[in-house]
Design a protein around this motif. Structure first.
Motif, PDB file in Angstrom:
ATOM      1  N   GLY A   1       0.823  -1.196   0.000  1.00  0.00           N
ATOM      2  CA  GLY A   1       0.000   0.000   0.000  1.00  0.00           C
ATOM      3  C   GLY A   1       0.863   1.255   0.000  1.00  0.00           C
ATOM      4  O   GLY A   1       2.086   1.203   0.172  1.00  0.00           O
ATOM      5  N   ARG A   2       0.227   2.389  -0.202  1.00  0.00           N
ATOM      6  CA  ARG A   2       0.948   3.652  -0.222  1.00  0.00           C
ATOM      7  C   ARG A   2       1.266   4.133   1.184  1.00  0.00           C
ATOM      8  O   ARG A   2       0.568   3.772   2.139  1.00  0.00           O
ATOM      9  CB  ARG A   2       0.127   4.719  -0.962  1.00  0.00           C
ATOM     10  CG  ARG A   2      -0.109   4.404  -2.426  1.00  0.00           C
ATOM     11  CD  ARG A   2      -0.951   5.477  -3.078  1.00  0.00           C
ATOM     12  NE  ARG A   2      -1.193   5.186  -4.493  1.00  0.00           N
ATOM     13  CZ  ARG A   2      -1.914   5.944  -5.290  1.00  0.00           C
ATOM     14  NH1 ARG A   2      -2.490   7.049  -4.817  1.00  0.00           N
ATOM     15  NH2 ARG A   2      -2.077   5.607  -6.561  1.00  0.00           N
ATOM     16  N   ILE A   3       2.312   4.939   1.280  1.00  0.00           N
ATOM     17  CA  ILE A   3       2.628   5.556   2.569  1.00  0.00           C
ATOM     18  C   ILE A   3       1.503   6.515   2.934  1.00  0.00           C
ATOM     19  O   ILE A   3       1.056   7.317   2.117  1.00  0.00           O
ATOM     20  CB  ILE A   3       3.967   6.306   2.498  1.00  0.00           C
ATOM     21  CG1 ILE A   3       5.100   5.328   2.168  1.00  0.00           C
ATOM     22  CG2 ILE A   3       4.261   7.035   3.806  1.00  0.00           C
ATOM     23  CD1 ILE A   3       6.430   6.014   1.914  1.00  0.00           C
ATOM     24  N   ASP A   4       1.039   6.428   4.167  1.00  0.00           N
ATOM     25  CA  ASP A   4      -0.031   7.293   4.652  1.00  0.00           C
ATOM     26  C   ASP A   4       0.595   8.532   5.302  1.00  0.00           C
ATOM     27  O   ASP A   4       1.253   8.429   6.330  1.00  0.00           O
ATOM     28  CB  ASP A   4      -0.888   6.534   5.664  1.00  0.00           C
ATOM     29  CG  ASP A   4      -2.069   7.355   6.163  1.00  0.00           C
ATOM     30  OD1 ASP A   4      -2.254   8.486   5.665  1.00  0.00           O
ATOM     31  OD2 ASP A   4      -2.787   6.864   7.061  1.00  0.00           O
ATOM     32  N   PHE A   5       0.387   9.696   4.656  1.00  0.00           N
ATOM     33  CA  PHE A   5       0.932  10.942   5.189  1.00  0.00           C
ATOM     34  C   PHE A   5      -0.104  11.734   5.988  1.00  0.00           C
ATOM     35  O   PHE A   5       0.148  12.875   6.363  1.00  0.00           O
ATOM     36  CB  PHE A   5       1.450  11.823   4.047  1.00  0.00           C
ATOM     37  CG  PHE A   5       2.692  11.293   3.382  1.00  0.00           C
ATOM     38  CD1 PHE A   5       3.933  11.453   3.968  1.00  0.00           C
ATOM     39  CD2 PHE A   5       2.613  10.628   2.167  1.00  0.00           C
ATOM     40  CE1 PHE A   5       5.080  10.969   3.357  1.00  0.00           C
ATOM     41  CE2 PHE A   5       3.748  10.143   1.541  1.00  0.00           C
ATOM     42  CZ  PHE A   5       4.998  10.312   2.135  1.00  0.00           C
ATOM     43  N   SER A   6      -1.281  11.135   6.246  1.00  0.00           N
ATOM     44  CA  SER A   6      -2.294  11.865   7.002  1.00  0.00           C
ATOM     45  C   SER A   6      -1.865  12.100   8.443  1.00  0.00           C
ATOM     46  O   SER A   6      -2.325  13.036   9.098  1.00  0.00           O
ATOM     47  CB  SER A   6      -3.627  11.114   6.970  1.00  0.00           C
ATOM     48  OG  SER A   6      -3.502   9.836   7.579  1.00  0.00           O
TER      49      SER A   6
ATOM     50  N   ALA B   1       2.544   8.353  11.557  1.00  0.00           N
ATOM     51  CA  ALA B   1       2.787   6.983  11.999  1.00  0.00           C
ATOM     52  C   ALA B   1       3.628   6.184  11.006  1.00  0.00           C
ATOM     53  O   ALA B   1       4.618   5.535  11.396  1.00  0.00           O
ATOM     54  CB  ALA B   1       1.443   6.282  12.235  1.00  0.00           C
ATOM     55  N   ASP B   2       3.256   6.183   9.721  1.00  0.00           N
ATOM     56  CA  ASP B   2       4.015   5.421   8.728  1.00  0.00           C
ATOM     57  C   ASP B   2       5.453   5.914   8.635  1.00  0.00           C
ATOM     58  O   ASP B   2       6.402   5.115   8.573  1.00  0.00           O
ATOM     59  CB  ASP B   2       3.352   5.540   7.351  1.00  0.00           C
ATOM     60  CG  ASP B   2       2.259   4.503   7.150  1.00  0.00           C
ATOM     61  OD1 ASP B   2       1.973   3.763   8.111  1.00  0.00           O
ATOM     62  OD2 ASP B   2       1.690   4.442   6.044  1.00  0.00           O
ATOM     63  N   LEU B   3       5.629   7.227   8.609  1.00  0.00           N
ATOM     64  CA  LEU B   3       6.976   7.779   8.475  1.00  0.00           C
ATOM     65  C   LEU B   3       7.810   7.526   9.718  1.00  0.00           C
ATOM     66  O   LEU B   3       9.021   7.271   9.629  1.00  0.00           O
ATOM     67  CB  LEU B   3       6.882   9.282   8.184  1.00  0.00           C
ATOM     68  CG  LEU B   3       8.042   9.900   7.402  1.00  0.00           C
ATOM     69  CD1 LEU B   3       8.309   9.144   6.106  1.00  0.00           C
ATOM     70  CD2 LEU B   3       7.754  11.363   7.095  1.00  0.00           C
TER      71      LEU B   3
END
Length: 359
Positions: free
Chosen positions: A211-216, A219-221
């Motif tokens: 899946g794509r990195i979630d920048f909302s 957490a992902d980063l």
């Protein structure tokens, strides 16, 4: 008394003497028959290598003629190529390290890029404009984070090839997103570089699986690069990714640590019944029938006119061209401009009737 002739004077005398034998063509045009890179009017380059990267992507190396300015890592250049007798111009990031002959890495998407990716051969001639752009490395040493997706890795690859082998203090984290392993650009070279140099850490994100990195939120980063807040970050990829990254960095009160490279067209307003007209490119002595929705930049390029251009989305203003007469429409707003002598942005303007441009 001896007569002294300077180098420039000798060159001028030689050119005048040569013109006797090449008339009516100037000596530079005659020389171009033997050396295709020799042109007093148009910078050119000759293709020296063609390397497949993926089934749809190709790296093309070329040797530019006199007048080329050495590129900085991360910059781009306009490349012109003849397709069906018409000179087409597009902007491409340079993927080679700074200080070496330039290369572009092209993914077959669109008429010109598909032609370059699949039809280019060693010995082909490109038409060139000097490199430009401010998506470049910082002047001093600092930890870096590179966020890329798809072909957005191209300018960043130039940065990595320039920085990592030359600086023992390099500290670079690259997080690259691609649909799958087969479509990932530079995968083998990146693996070799990260194995050879401790200063490069590569993380691949396969969106078909992960899946794509979630920048909302962060957490992902945080999971991928826990110290991202302390790094200077470069991001290049799809517009949605760039917008989301800008929002995250702004919310983290870190907008000044983020540098974004955008390769997207402008958003155009819908104008019902927009009519075009005859576009006259005065200096190029060309007249072209254009509709009311195609940017004048593309109209000129399709006709083989050498059009100034940069971002191609109405930001950099490199394409500013005087409107000699007639009227044009701003494709973003629908506003009509009929002021003679005004500088118009051809990348976001279309014909709104007959018009004459000073190009």
């Amino acid at each position: 008394m001896p007569i002294t002739v300077g180098v420039m004077g000798m060159k001028s005398v030689a050119l005048r003497a040569a013109s006797v034998f090449t008339h009516p063509a100037p000596p530079h045009d005659f020389l171009a028959l033997f050396n295709p890179l020799s042109s007093a009017r148009q910078l050119r380059g000759v293709v020296t290598a063609v390397r497949p990267e993926t089934p749809q992507s190709t790296t093309i190396a070329f040797r530019p003629g006199n007048g080329w300015s050495p590129h900085d890592a991360g910059q781009w250049a306009r490349i012109g190529v003849e397709i069906d007798g018409v000179r087409q111009w597009r902007s491409y990031s340079l993927s080679a390290p700074a200080g070496s002959d330039p290369e572009i890495t092209v993914t077959a998407c669109g008429k010109v890029s598909a032609h370059l990716a699949h039809e280019t051969r060693v010995g082909d001639i490109f038409f060139l404009a000097p490199p430009q752009g401010d998506f470049v490395l910082p002047t001093g040493p600092r930890p870096l984070l590179m966020l890329t997706a798809g072909s957005g890795i191209t300018p960043v690859m130039s940065m990595i090839r320039t920085l990592v082998p030359r600086r023992p203090d390099a500290d670079v984290v690259l997080i690259h997103s691609a649909r799958d392993r087969e479509s990932t650009l530079f995968a083998t070279e990146l693996a070799e570089l990260s194995e050879q140099y401790d200063g490069l850490h590569v993380i691949h994100r396969f969106t078909g699986e992960d899946g794509r990195i979630d920048f909302s939120d962060a957490a992902d980063l945080d999971a991928l690069c826990p110290d991202w807040r302390s790094r200077k970050t470069y991001v290049c990829g799809p517009s949605e990714m760039l917008d989301a990254a800008e929002s995250l960095w702004t919310n983290a009160n870190l907008p000044d640590t983020l540098t974004v490279e955008r390769f997207a067209t402008a958003t155009y307003a819908e104008v019902d019944g927009a009519t075009g007209g005859t576009v006259t490119f005065e200096k190029s002595d060309r007249e072209i029938e254009a509709d009311g929705t195609t940017p004048l930049l593309e109209v000129g390029e399709e006709a083989g006119v050498l059009m100034p251009s940069g971002c191609r989305m109405g930001i950099c203003r490199t394409c500013l061209t005087p409107l000699l007469s007639g009227q044009v429409r701003d494709l973003r707003t629908g506003e009509i401009n009929a002021t003679e002598g005004d500088l118009i942005q051809t990348c976001i303007s279309a014909a709104a009737g007959n018009c004459h441009l000073d190009v």
